[in-house]
Motif scaffolding. Structure first.
Motif, PDB file in Angstrom:
ATOM      1  N   MET A   6      17.271 -68.338  39.247  1.00  0.00           N
ATOM      2  CA  MET A   6      16.233 -67.571  38.709  1.00  0.00           C
ATOM      3  C   MET A   6      16.010 -66.156  39.054  1.00  0.00           C
ATOM      4  O   MET A   6      15.659 -65.488  38.186  1.00  0.00           O
ATOM      5  CB  MET A   6      14.793 -68.110  39.194  1.00  0.00           C
ATOM      6  N   SER A   7      16.577 -65.660  39.985  1.00  0.00           N
ATOM      7  CA  SER A   7      16.937 -64.220  40.508  1.00  0.00           C
ATOM      8  C   SER A   7      17.910 -63.735  39.461  1.00  0.00           C
ATOM      9  O   SER A   7      17.783 -62.438  39.031  1.00  0.00           O
ATOM     10  CB  SER A   7      17.072 -63.980  41.926  1.00  0.00           C
ATOM     11  N   ASN A  63      18.935 -71.076  32.174  1.00  0.00           N
ATOM     12  CA  ASN A  63      18.385 -70.239  30.909  1.00  0.00           C
ATOM     13  C   ASN A  63      18.544 -70.890  29.706  1.00  0.00           C
ATOM     14  O   ASN A  63      17.547 -70.963  29.123  1.00  0.00           O
ATOM     15  CB  ASN A  63      19.226 -68.963  30.954  1.00  0.00           C
ATOM     16  N   TYR A  84       8.523 -68.578  40.511  1.00  0.00           N
ATOM     17  CA  TYR A  84       9.086 -68.284  39.129  1.00  0.00           C
ATOM     18  C   TYR A  84       8.687 -69.619  38.105  1.00  0.00           C
ATOM     19  O   TYR A  84       8.324 -69.278  37.135  1.00  0.00           O
ATOM     20  CB  TYR A  84      10.606 -68.404  39.155  1.00  0.00           C
ATOM     21  N   ILE A 131      18.611 -64.814  36.331  1.00  0.00           N
ATOM     22  CA  ILE A 131      18.028 -64.787  35.271  1.00  0.00           C
ATOM     23  C   ILE A 131      16.806 -63.433  35.109  1.00  0.00           C
ATOM     24  O   ILE A 131      16.884 -62.828  33.980  1.00  0.00           O
ATOM     25  CB  ILE A 131      17.304 -66.127  34.682  1.00  0.00           C
ATOM     26  N   ARG A 132      16.270 -63.246  36.010  1.00  0.00           N
ATOM     27  CA  ARG A 132      15.252 -62.241  35.988  1.00  0.00           C
ATOM     28  C   ARG A 132      16.007 -60.742  36.334  1.00  0.00           C
ATOM     29  O   ARG A 132      15.179 -59.715  36.375  1.00  0.00           O
ATOM     30  CB  ARG A 132      14.149 -62.246  36.897  1.00  0.00           C
ATOM     31  N   GLU A 140      16.963 -59.831  39.262  1.00  0.00           N
ATOM     32  CA  GLU A 140      16.765 -59.368  40.569  1.00  0.00           C
ATOM     33  C   GLU A 140      17.833 -59.065  41.516  1.00  0.00           C
ATOM     34  O   GLU A 140      18.701 -60.121  41.266  1.00  0.00           O
ATOM     35  CB  GLU A 140      15.417 -60.265  41.114  1.00  0.00           C
TER      36      GLU A 140
END
Length: 155
Positions: free
Chosen positions: A145-146, A89, A30, A148-149, A151
């Motif tokens: 990060m997952s 974020n 990421y 935010i994305r 996922e």
């Protein structure tokens, strides 16, 4: 943006080392992330405060200039994974270049240093082994990060 996990001492437990490496390997897909180890002060318990000050200086000097400083401390703010992802974020949106997470030795962090950090984060109300805290932080950064994305990992 780049994450820096700046920790006092070397990770000696192979299980924690392997898990931390796994999450750091996932995280760098990421964005850049790095573990930085600084040596532990060799001062005795009679000079504990001086040792904590030394460790704080070493951690700060090992960090990138202009970094957002986050002290991991049991007195810090406790967040859900989604709330932590909001912190991440916000940093990304604001154009933050570096975020350094500081994990002290078994003696903790120098109180003055801890107070100078922009944020203080607690991973749990319970005291954790410092190696476990490093592993948990790496996992939570990856989880953030997952989230935010969008996922599925975070579920």
């Amino acid at each position: 943006m780049k994450f820096e996990i700046v920790a006092v001492g070397k990770m000696r437990n192979d299980s924690f080392r392997n898990l931390t490496d796994d999450y750091m390997g996932r995280l760098v897909h990421y964005l850049p992330a790095e573990e930085i180890e600084v040596r532990e002060s060799r001062l005795t318990s009679q000079n504990l405060q001086k040792g904590l000050v030394e460790e704080a200086e070493w951690m700060r000097s090992a960090s990138s200039e202009g970094t957002i400083e986050v002290a991991l401390d049991e007195r810090g703010k406790q967040l859900t994974s989604r709330e932590f992802a909001q912190w991440v974020n916000e940093w990304m949106i604001s154009g933050t270049r570096y975020v350094s997470f500081y994990i002290g030795s078994a003696n903790g962090l120098d109180p003055t240093f801890r107070g100078q950090c922009q944020r203080r984060l607690s991973l749990a109300k319970m005291t954790l082994p410092h190696e476990m805290a490093r592993m948990m932080l790496a996992e939570q950064l990856y989880r953030a990060m997952s989230i935010i994305r969008g996922e599925p990992y975070h579920r």
